[in-house]
Structure formats: C-alpha cells, structure tokens
Design a protein around this motif. Sequence first.
Motif, PDB file in Angstrom:
ATOM      1  N   LYS A 158       0.816  -1.204   0.000  1.00 33.07           N
ATOM      2  CA  LYS A 158       0.000   0.000   0.000  1.00 33.07           C
ATOM      3  C   LYS A 158       0.852   1.258   0.000  1.00 33.07           C
ATOM      4  CE  LYS A 158      -3.824  -2.065   2.597  1.00 33.07           C
ATOM      5  NZ  LYS A 158      -4.647  -1.938   3.802  1.00 33.07           N
ATOM      6  N   THR A 159       2.170   1.103   0.208  1.00 29.62           N
ATOM      7  CA  THR A 159       3.062   2.246   0.307  1.00 29.62           C
ATOM      8  C   THR A 159       4.283   2.019  -0.568  1.00 29.62           C
ATOM      9  OG1 THR A 159       2.366   2.658   2.582  1.00 29.62           O
ATOM     10  CG2 THR A 159       4.451   3.655   1.897  1.00 29.62           C
ATOM     11  N   GLY A 190       4.057  13.253   0.916  1.00 28.57           N
ATOM     12  CA  GLY A 190       3.261  12.048   0.764  1.00 28.57           C
ATOM     13  C   GLY A 190       1.927  12.314   0.094  1.00 28.57           C
ATOM     14  N   GLY A 227       5.201   8.088  -1.398  1.00 31.18           N
ATOM     15  CA  GLY A 227       6.033   9.000  -0.636  1.00 31.18           C
ATOM     16  C   GLY A 227       7.289   9.393  -1.391  1.00 31.18           C
ATOM     17  N   GLN A 231      -3.564   3.957  -2.045  1.00 22.57           N
ATOM     18  CA  GLN A 231      -2.107   3.805  -2.064  1.00 22.57           C
ATOM     19  C   GLN A 231      -1.471   5.038  -1.447  1.00 22.57           C
ATOM     20  OE1 GLN A 231       0.138   1.637  -4.532  1.00 22.57           O
ATOM     21  NE2 GLN A 231      -1.363   0.218  -3.760  1.00 22.57           N
ATOM     22  N   HIS A 232      -0.320   4.851  -0.799  1.00 24.45           N
ATOM     23  CA  HIS A 232       0.450   5.973  -0.290  1.00 24.45           C
ATOM     24  C   HIS A 232       1.740   6.042  -1.108  1.00 24.45           C
ATOM     25  CE1 HIS A 232       1.808   9.020   2.482  1.00 24.45           C
ATOM     26  NE2 HIS A 232       2.995   8.461   2.383  1.00 24.45           N
ATOM     27  N   GLU A 290      -1.853  10.446  -0.976  1.00 30.66           N
ATOM     28  CA  GLU A 290      -2.796   9.346  -0.788  1.00 30.66           C
ATOM     29  C   GLU A 290      -3.653   9.284  -2.049  1.00 30.66           C
ATOM     30  OE1 GLU A 290      -2.847   7.288   1.810  1.00 30.66           O
ATOM     31  OE2 GLU A 290      -1.423   8.424   3.027  1.00 30.66           O
ATOM     32  N   GLN A 340      -0.787  15.240   0.578  1.00 34.71           N
ATOM     33  CA  GLN A 340      -1.466  15.360   1.867  1.00 34.71           C
ATOM     34  C   GLN A 340      -0.460  15.660   2.982  1.00 34.71           C
ATOM     35  OE1 GLN A 340      -2.447  12.864  -0.446  1.00 34.71           O
ATOM     36  NE2 GLN A 340      -4.100  14.278  -0.911  1.00 34.71           N
TER      37      GLN A 340
END
Length: 118
Positions: A10-11, A43, A52, A49-50, A45, A35
């Motif tokens: 997810k990241t 980062g 970075g 998904q994140h 969103e 965000q």
Amino acid sequence: MSGSSTQGIKTVLHPVSDLAKARAVYAALLGIPPQTDSAYYVGFEAEGQHIGLVPGGGPQDMTSPVAYWHVPDVEAKLAELTAAGAVLKEPAHEVGGGRLVATVTDPDGNVLGILQDR
C-alpha cells in the motif's frame, strides 16, 4: 505456511534528489496535491495507495523505489522473514504518526519494505 499475513503493498517510497521538482511531477501524475508536505517528506494518498517522496536517498540511501508491505506486527514479520533467509537491512523504527517501518533484502538483494500502522 503459518505466520502473519500481509495487507498487501500500500506504500511505495521514491528517493528524490530535488523534492520540489519531484512534488510537481507526482502531483501532475496523480492529479492531487500532497497530503503531507514537509522539507523531509512529501506524501500522496491516491486510491488507497500511499506514494512518498524522500529527499536525499531516504532510508539506508535507497537508490530505487521501495514497496512497503503492510503487516499487523512488523517485529513478528521481520522474525519470519529473517528465519526464511532474508537479511535485515533497516531495523524497525518509527517514522511518525505511530508508523513503524523496516527493510530486508531477499536472497537476490531486492529490498522489501515492511510497514505497521499502530
């Protein structure tokens, strides 16, 4: 196989040399503003998904993006991974907001990120 399961990737953290330039490119790619926007981390969103952006190479001077698998217990997953033959690269540590991250390398040297939200 026993052990704790993951919640998937997810990241993804991307090392960048120029945070301002990278911020503009990723904002255009994702179609949203970041965000989280600071001098040491940006980062986004997007659709669960994140994404970075980490200036200066990021953790352990990473040179390519690292995908982070979300797990319920980072220490338990690190124990499972190292028992299976992975090599600890970056021990678990907090990166803010109660989030713990760690990295290991697989037998071919690929970096795998592990992340736990508390």
